[in-house]
Design an enzyme around this catalytic site. Structure first.
Site, PDB file in Angstrom:
ATOM      1  N   ARG A 102       3.676  15.966  10.021  1.00 16.58           N
ATOM      2  CA  ARG A 102       2.656  15.129   9.922  1.00 16.58           C
ATOM      3  C   ARG A 102       1.641  15.270  11.342  1.00 16.58           C
ATOM      4  NH1 ARG A 102       4.042   9.399   7.080  1.00 16.58           N
ATOM      5  NH2 ARG A 102       4.105  10.660   4.822  1.00 16.58           N
ATOM      6  N   HIS A 156      -1.591   9.583  10.334  1.00 14.16           N
ATOM      7  CA  HIS A 156      -1.427  10.532   9.091  1.00 14.16           C
ATOM      8  C   HIS A 156      -2.678  11.259   9.003  1.00 14.16           C
ATOM      9  CE1 HIS A 156      -1.061  11.552   5.241  1.00 14.16           C
ATOM     10  NE2 HIS A 156       0.235  10.761   5.122  1.00 14.16           N
ATOM     11  N   ARG A 173       8.703   9.032  12.828  1.00 12.05           N
ATOM     12  CA  ARG A 173       9.291   8.419  11.636  1.00 12.05           C
ATOM     13  C   ARG A 173       9.322   9.677  10.384  1.00 12.05           C
ATOM     14  NH1 ARG A 173       6.773   5.669   6.597  1.00 12.05           N
ATOM     15  NH2 ARG A 173       5.157   7.019   7.527  1.00 12.05           N
ATOM     16  N   HIS A 224      -1.419   5.255  11.330  1.00 11.12           N
ATOM     17  CA  HIS A 224      -0.578   5.231  10.052  1.00 11.12           C
ATOM     18  C   HIS A 224       0.603   4.260  10.244  1.00 11.12           C
ATOM     19  CE1 HIS A 224       0.661   5.474   5.972  1.00 11.12           C
ATOM     20  NE2 HIS A 224       1.701   6.464   6.521  1.00 11.12           N
ATOM     21  N   GLU A 269       9.738  14.780   0.155  1.00 10.57           N
ATOM     22  CA  GLU A 269       8.579  14.964   1.025  1.00 10.57           C
ATOM     23  C   GLU A 269       8.925  15.801   2.476  1.00 10.57           C
ATOM     24  OE1 GLU A 269       7.858  10.606   1.637  1.00 10.57           O
ATOM     25  OE2 GLU A 269       6.246  10.726  -0.020  1.00 10.57           O
ATOM     26  N   TRP A 293       0.688  -1.278  -0.130  1.00  6.90           N
ATOM     27  CA  TRP A 293      -0.115  -0.025   0.187  1.00  6.90           C
ATOM     28  C   TRP A 293       0.807   1.328   0.073  1.00  6.90           C
ATOM     29  CZ3 TRP A 293      -5.395  -0.510  -0.964  1.00  6.90           C
ATOM     30  CH2 TRP A 293      -5.576  -1.802  -0.507  1.00  6.90           C
ATOM     31  N   GLU A 304       8.590  -2.830  10.321  1.00  8.41           N
ATOM     32  CA  GLU A 304       7.651  -1.978  10.944  1.00  8.41           C
ATOM     33  C   GLU A 304       7.460  -2.816  12.484  1.00  8.41           C
ATOM     34  OE1 GLU A 304       4.289  -0.226   9.131  1.00  8.41           O
ATOM     35  OE2 GLU A 304       3.570   0.440  10.950  1.00  8.41           O
TER      36      GLU A 304
HETATM   37  C1  LIG Z   1      -1.153   3.331   2.953  1.00  7.47           C
HETATM   38  C2  LIG Z   1       0.302   3.386   3.443  1.00  7.47           C
HETATM   39  C3  LIG Z   1       1.056   4.137   2.608  1.00  7.47           C
HETATM   40  C4  LIG Z   1       2.558   4.144   3.064  1.00  7.47           C
HETATM   41  N1  LIG Z   1       3.296   4.898   2.366  1.00  7.47           N
HETATM   42  C5  LIG Z   1       4.564   4.632   2.421  1.00  7.47           C
HETATM   43  C6  LIG Z   1       5.656   5.366   1.688  1.00  7.47           C
HETATM   44  O1  LIG Z   1       5.458   6.052   0.746  1.00  7.47           O
HETATM   45  N2  LIG Z   1       7.006   5.167   2.190  1.00  7.47           N
HETATM   46  C7  LIG Z   1       7.451   4.555   3.414  1.00  7.47           C
HETATM   47  O2  LIG Z   1       8.559   4.228   3.533  1.00  7.47           O
HETATM   48  N3  LIG Z   1       6.709   3.733   3.918  1.00  7.47           N
HETATM   49  C8  LIG Z   1       5.093   3.931   3.844  1.00  7.47           C
HETATM   50  N4  LIG Z   1       4.177   3.335   4.454  1.00  7.47           N
HETATM   51  C9  LIG Z   1       4.777   2.357   5.591  1.00  7.47           C
HETATM   52  C10 LIG Z   1       5.232   1.017   5.099  1.00  7.47           C
HETATM   53  O3  LIG Z   1       4.522   0.403   3.914  1.00  7.47           O
HETATM   54  C11 LIG Z   1       5.435  -0.086   6.073  1.00  7.47           C
HETATM   55  O4  LIG Z   1       6.176   0.528   7.265  1.00  7.47           O
HETATM   56  C12 LIG Z   1       6.172  -1.229   5.382  1.00  7.47           C
HETATM   57  O5  LIG Z   1       5.607  -1.551   4.200  1.00  7.47           O
HETATM   58  C13 LIG Z   1       6.300  -2.343   6.427  1.00  7.47           C
HETATM   59  O6  LIG Z   1       6.921  -3.425   6.081  1.00  7.47           O
HETATM   60  P1  LIG Z   1       6.993  -4.857   6.607  1.00  7.47           P
HETATM   61  O7  LIG Z   1       7.636  -5.647   5.701  1.00  7.47           O
HETATM   62  O8  LIG Z   1       7.504  -4.449   8.097  1.00  7.47           O
HETATM   63  O9  LIG Z   1       5.563  -5.269   6.998  1.00  7.47           O
HETATM   64  P2  LIG Z   1       4.420  -5.440   5.967  1.00  7.47           P
HETATM   65  O10 LIG Z   1       4.592  -5.072   4.603  1.00  7.47           O
HETATM   66  O11 LIG Z   1       3.236  -4.777   6.741  1.00  7.47           O
HETATM   67  O12 LIG Z   1       4.165  -6.981   5.979  1.00  7.47           O
HETATM   68  C14 LIG Z   1       3.780  -7.756   7.287  1.00  7.47           C
HETATM   69  C15 LIG Z   1       3.695  -9.182   6.886  1.00  7.47           C
HETATM   70  O13 LIG Z   1       3.651 -10.150   7.998  1.00  7.47           O
HETATM   71  C16 LIG Z   1       2.339 -10.744   7.726  1.00  7.47           C
HETATM   72  N5  LIG Z   1       1.996 -11.238   9.186  1.00  7.47           N
HETATM   73  C17 LIG Z   1       1.379 -10.363  10.155  1.00  7.47           C
HETATM   74  N6  LIG Z   1       0.879 -11.019  11.234  1.00  7.47           N
HETATM   75  C18 LIG Z   1       1.360 -12.349  11.010  1.00  7.47           C
HETATM   76  C19 LIG Z   1       1.166 -13.643  11.753  1.00  7.47           C
HETATM   77  N7  LIG Z   1       0.680 -13.653  12.987  1.00  7.47           N
HETATM   78  N8  LIG Z   1       1.540 -14.723  11.214  1.00  7.47           N
HETATM   79  C20 LIG Z   1       2.087 -14.895   9.839  1.00  7.47           C
HETATM   80  N9  LIG Z   1       2.186 -13.565   9.295  1.00  7.47           N
HETATM   81  C21 LIG Z   1       1.916 -12.423   9.707  1.00  7.47           C
HETATM   82  C22 LIG Z   1       1.363  -9.971   7.064  1.00  7.47           C
HETATM   83  O14 LIG Z   1       0.518 -10.678   6.373  1.00  7.47           O
HETATM   84  C23 LIG Z   1       2.640  -9.302   6.081  1.00  7.47           C
HETATM   85  O15 LIG Z   1       2.775 -10.357   4.990  1.00  7.47           O
HETATM   86  C24 LIG Z   1       2.870   3.468   4.233  1.00  7.47           C
HETATM   87  C25 LIG Z   1       2.160   2.624   5.019  1.00  7.47           C
HETATM   88  C26 LIG Z   1       0.764   2.503   4.578  1.00  7.47           C
HETATM   89  C27 LIG Z   1      -0.292   1.420   5.182  1.00  7.47           C
END
Ligand SMILES: Cc1cc2nc3c(=O)[nH]c(=O)nc-3n(C[C@H](O)[C@H](O)[C@H](O)COP(=O)(O)OP(=O)(O)OC[C@H]3O[C@@H](n4cnc5c(N)ncnc54)[C@H](O)[C@@H]3O)c2cc1C
Length: 552
Positions: free
Chosen positions: A297, A248, A393, A358, A127, A58, A382
């Protein structure tokens, strides 16, 4: 209150083993898996839904890295430290900004197609909080979707990575030597691995994303129920800076009582000139901050909340009609389509917006190699608190954090895996909070620990959570597991927000409206013992000057 010490679930009906289990398949999990494949024997990725269901998919704006002419890691460091309001770990930020450029180039080599200039260079934009153009983006406002696409394609093509989709990790399996011996999980589906089982391993890499669903409305997808933070707390790990939740300011308001994931209207829309107005059409950010609508923000989110309180409105408006149809379609195709799908045409109409949860700056406390306080448990993305965000952040640093620190974990594990531990008996008291409490937990957290916080509100919130925690059930299943996780994280977050009697970064206490470096320049660590959270304060060196810009 005393919460369950582990999730009640049937005993594992099957067991398998791997060297490393990666929990989650966003930028952090898939990068970890791809890098680990090169260095360790067997890697299993377990993910709760389909591979692309997390927040990464997303992300709109982009990923920050000092790649442009005139930019340097040192300047990126300074901007990150200022945003973090004194609580960044400078060493961690240095790692982020110096390893970031190469990590982003690695994404390009992997097949990620970022937007380019007419000269064929990486197109970089700016940004809020960045003093240079350093945000790489893809598909205009679809950066996360492109990164996720490229990572999924690479994982699908890579031999040696086993992927288990629709599998919810429940808890860590404790090892006899006090570390991690594996995970328990529930696989939803048919096949060899159905129902509750266990994967035994030498290391667990938590990459399970954020906690947005703890609040009523959020930009985060439905999988963001804080499972990783909750299981880490139940395992005795230190969880840090949980009170620093970024709200956000401009999330599309979909109507009274609408809950769950709501569409984000990127800050870049204000960057291009859109203006926040109230019901009377008044541009209320002018005069509140020198950057007006492009103030940080948290400043914008608080100004909106205040305006909503003053006028009794449920939302304010974003006016981006001046862009015209062509610019909307070229610059923000995804947001344009989303608005239209909800019946608002931003080319001719105002967009209703309100703040929503957010991003979680805090999480499982880790060192520079992603190690948590529990031997064998690593965390990145995250779910982790690596120290790069501090109290707030900097925009687009989160995708980068997931990318950089997952690579570091893989490199560390490649140098040698922890010894395999025998599973120990698990004396922890099992339990479950009933799924009917989910909406109420979200409402209580939004009212008491949302954008504006106070001692009275937090106290009311704690009392309400306590009574909701009594809604227990014996019905094990995804709904009650997630609700129990939400309750565990909500309880810890509320305790930390209560303890921090100051206003700093994204934590705003109405009753302590000033930043207080004398007493609060440090981290709050939450640990859970016997189902109860304990908050401990540890001073940290102040790493940045107090940001200026807020007008009286
Ligand atoms: C709308 C939106 C816009 C954003 N825009 C930006 C941006 O422009 N730039 C930026 O740097 N950041 C942005 N962010 C933040 C950024 O997207 C996230 O912080 C980042 O993608 C997190 O990555 P991640 O791999 O840690 O977790 P995620 O991509 O959230 O992946 C987490 C994974 O864990 C899995 N999971 C969760 N619980 C369990 C469980 N119990 N068992 C097994 N699997 C599980 C989920 O299904 C998923 O696959 C945005 C966030 C959002 C929501």
């Amino acid at each position: 209150m005393s919460l369950p010490q582990r999730l009640a679930a049937p005993a594992p009906g099957w067991t398998s083993s791997a060297d490393v289990v990666v929990v989650g398949s966003g930028i952090a999990g898939l990068t970890a898996a791809l890098r680990l494949r090169e260095t360790v024997g067997s890697v299993v990725v377990v993910t709760k839904d389909h591979l692309s269901a997390g927040s990464t998919q997303w992300a709109q704006g982009g990923i920050a890295a000092a790649l442009g002419p005139g930019d340097s890691p040192e300047q990126h460091l300074t901007d990150s430290l200022v945003a973090g309001a004194g609580l960044c770990d400078e060493e961690a930020v240095r790692v982020l900004v110096t390893e970031g450029p190469e990590a982003v180039r690695g994404l390009v080599r992997l097949g990620t197609v970022f937007d380019q200039t007419s000269a064929g260079e990486l197109a970089l934009t700016r940004e809020g909080g960045h003093h240079r153009d350093r945000i790489a983006h893809a598909g205009g406002d679809a950066t996360g979707a492109e990164i996720q696409r490229a990572l999924v394609a690479a994982v699908r093509a890579a031999p040696g990575i086993e992927v288990v989709e629709h599998a919810l990790v429940l808890d860590l399996v404790p090892g006899v030597d006090g570390g991690v011996a594996g995970v328990t999980l529930h696989v939803m589906g048919e096949g060899q691995r159905d129902g509750v089982g266990a994967v035994l391993c030498r290391a667990v890499v938590l990459a399970s994303g954020g906690l947005g669903q703890v609040f009523s409305s959020t930009t985060n997808p439905s999988v963001a129920t804080g499972d990783g933070m909750a299981l880490a707390l139940r395992a005795g790990a230190v969880v840090r800076d949980l009170e620093f939740v970024q709200f956000h300011p401009t999330v599309m308001w979909l109507g009274t009582g609408s809950t769950g994931q709501q569409p984000l209207i990127s800050e870049a829309v204000r960057g291009e000139g859109a203006v926040l107005v109230d019901d009377a059409g008044l541009p209320f950010m002018r005069g509140r901050h020198e950057l007006a609508d492009l103030a940080p923000r948290d400043v914008v989110a608080k100004a909106i909340m205040r305006r909503m309180r003053e006028t009794g409105a449920e939302h304010v408006w974003l006016d981006a009609r001046a862009f015209g149809a062509e610019r909307w379609a070229r610059r923000f195709p995804t947001i344009l389509a989303t608005c239209r799908s909800h019946g608002v045409d931003p080319v001719t109409e105002l967009i209703p917006v309100a703040p929503a949860c957010h991003y979680a700056s805090g999480g499982v406390a880790t060192d520079l190699d992603g190690r948590s306080s529990v031997p064998g448990l690593y965390a990145c993305g995250e779910v982790a608190c690596s120290g790069v965000h501090g109290a707030n952040r900097l925009a687009s640093n989160s995708l980068l954090e997931g990318l950089v620190f997952s690579r570091r974990i893989a490199a560390r594990l490649g140098e040698g895996l922890p010894a395999r531990q025998q599973p120990a008996g698990d004396p922890r008291r099992p339990g479950l909070v009933d799924a009917s409490a989910r909406r109420d937990i979200q409402r209580v957290m939004t009212e008491s620990a949302g954008v504006l916080r106070s001692r009275d509100g937090l106290a009311r919130g704690a009392a309400d959570l306590e009574s909701l925690a009594r809604r227990t059930t014996e019905e094990a299943g995804v709904a009650s597991w997630e609700t129990t996780n939400l309750m565990t994280v909500a309880d810890a977050l509320l305790e930390a927000a209560w303890a921090r009697e100051e206003t700093r970064g994204s934590h705003w206490r109405d009753d302590f409206p000033e930043r207080d470096d004398e007493h609060w320049a440090g981290h709050l660590d939450v640990t859970v013992e016997d189902g109860r959270p304990t908050v401990t304060f540890g001073p940290a060196p102040v790493t940045a000057p107090v940001p200026t810009g807020v007008l009286p």
